[in-house]
Design a protein around this motif. Structure first.
Motif, short mmCIF file in Angstrom:
data_model
loop_
_atom_site.label_atom_id
_atom_site.label_comp_id
_atom_site.label_asym_id
_atom_site.label_seq_id
_atom_site.Cartn_x
_atom_site.Cartn_y
_atom_site.Cartn_z
N PHE A 160 -6.15 7.46 0.51
CA PHE A 160 -5.02 6.74 -0.01
C PHE A 160 -5.38 5.15 -0.43
O PHE A 160 -4.81 4.69 -1.49
N TYR A 161 -6.32 4.61 0.47
CA TYR A 161 -6.47 3.26 0.22
C TYR A 161 -7.57 3.09 -0.99
O TYR A 161 -7.70 1.92 -1.61
N ARG A 189 -7.02 4.42 -3.51
CA ARG A 189 -6.21 4.32 -4.96
C ARG A 189 -5.26 3.29 -5.05
O ARG A 189 -4.77 3.29 -6.10
N ASP A 190 -5.38 2.29 -4.16
CA ASP A 190 -4.45 1.10 -4.09
C ASP A 190 -4.63 0.20 -5.00
O ASP A 190 -5.87 0.09 -5.48
N ARG A 217 -8.12 11.99 5.27
CA ARG A 217 -8.01 11.17 4.19
C ARG A 217 -8.48 11.49 2.81
O ARG A 217 -8.03 11.05 2.10
N ASP A 228 0.75 -1.19 -0.06
CA ASP A 228 -0.12 -0.12 0.12
C ASP A 228 0.85 1.37 -0.03
O ASP A 228 2.13 1.09 -0.02
N GLU A 229 0.13 2.51 0.09
CA GLU A 229 1.03 3.78 -0.22
C GLU A 229 1.92 3.83 1.09
O GLU A 229 2.76 4.83 1.23
N ASN A 230 1.57 3.18 2.07
CA ASN A 230 2.23 3.46 3.28
C ASN A 230 3.51 2.44 3.37
O ASN A 230 3.97 2.41 4.40
#
Length: 155
Positions: free
Chosen positions: A134-135, A137-138, A46, A6-8
């Motif tokens: 962010f989630y 877009r994953d 977010r 993921d992005e993180n």
């Protein structure tokens, strides 16, 4: 099993079969489609995302899903169906259950501490919204939406 980062920077495992993970789910995410549009909350930090959150003490996953959707969007849902689960391998690993649900009633929106509104988005709008969380877009969400498309007739 579908695996991605993921992005993180966390490894995430996504399964469309129940009970695939050793960690019990403590979070929920709910996909609700009504009149060809997806229900999304607008999170203060977010951005635009499907409603969801953490279980509170004594709640079932289903109760948490219904409560979170209402708290974040003022929409009452029913007919929850288990759809997927994913495990996020981070500093504090957690498992999230993804449900689908149906709209029962839509109340006027009341701003909560986490959300500033709700929005209904078409498939195209959902894929191209400039302020997605962010989630949303994953690669995992893309996979979830592909699977949903194959099962939508059952809704």
């Amino acid at each position: 099993m579908f695996t991605f980062i993921d992005e993180n920077g966390c490894k995430v495992e996504l399964s469309f079969k129940e009970n695939q993970f050793s960690i019990q789910p403590t979070h929920v995410l709910v996909l609700v489609k009504y009149k060809e549009k997806w229900l999304c909350a607008i999170n203060k930090k977010r951005g635009v995302e499907f409603p969801g959150g953490k279980l509170e003490h004594g709640e079932t996953l289903e109760q948490a899903a219904i409560r979170e959707v209402y708290e974040e969007t003022s929409v009452h849902i029913s007919d929850l169906k288990w759809f997927a689960e994913y495990l996020v391998h981070g500093e504090n690993p957690f498992c999230k259950t993804v449900f689908t649900g149906k709209v029962e009633r839509i109340d006027p929106f009341v701003e909560e501490h986490e959300t500033i509104g709700m929005v209904w988005l078409s498939n195209e709008e959902l894929l191209n919204h400039p302020n997605l969380s962010f989630y949303m877009r994953d690669e995992g969400m893309k996979k979830i939406l592909q699977e949903v498309k194959q099962h939508e007739r059952q809704w």
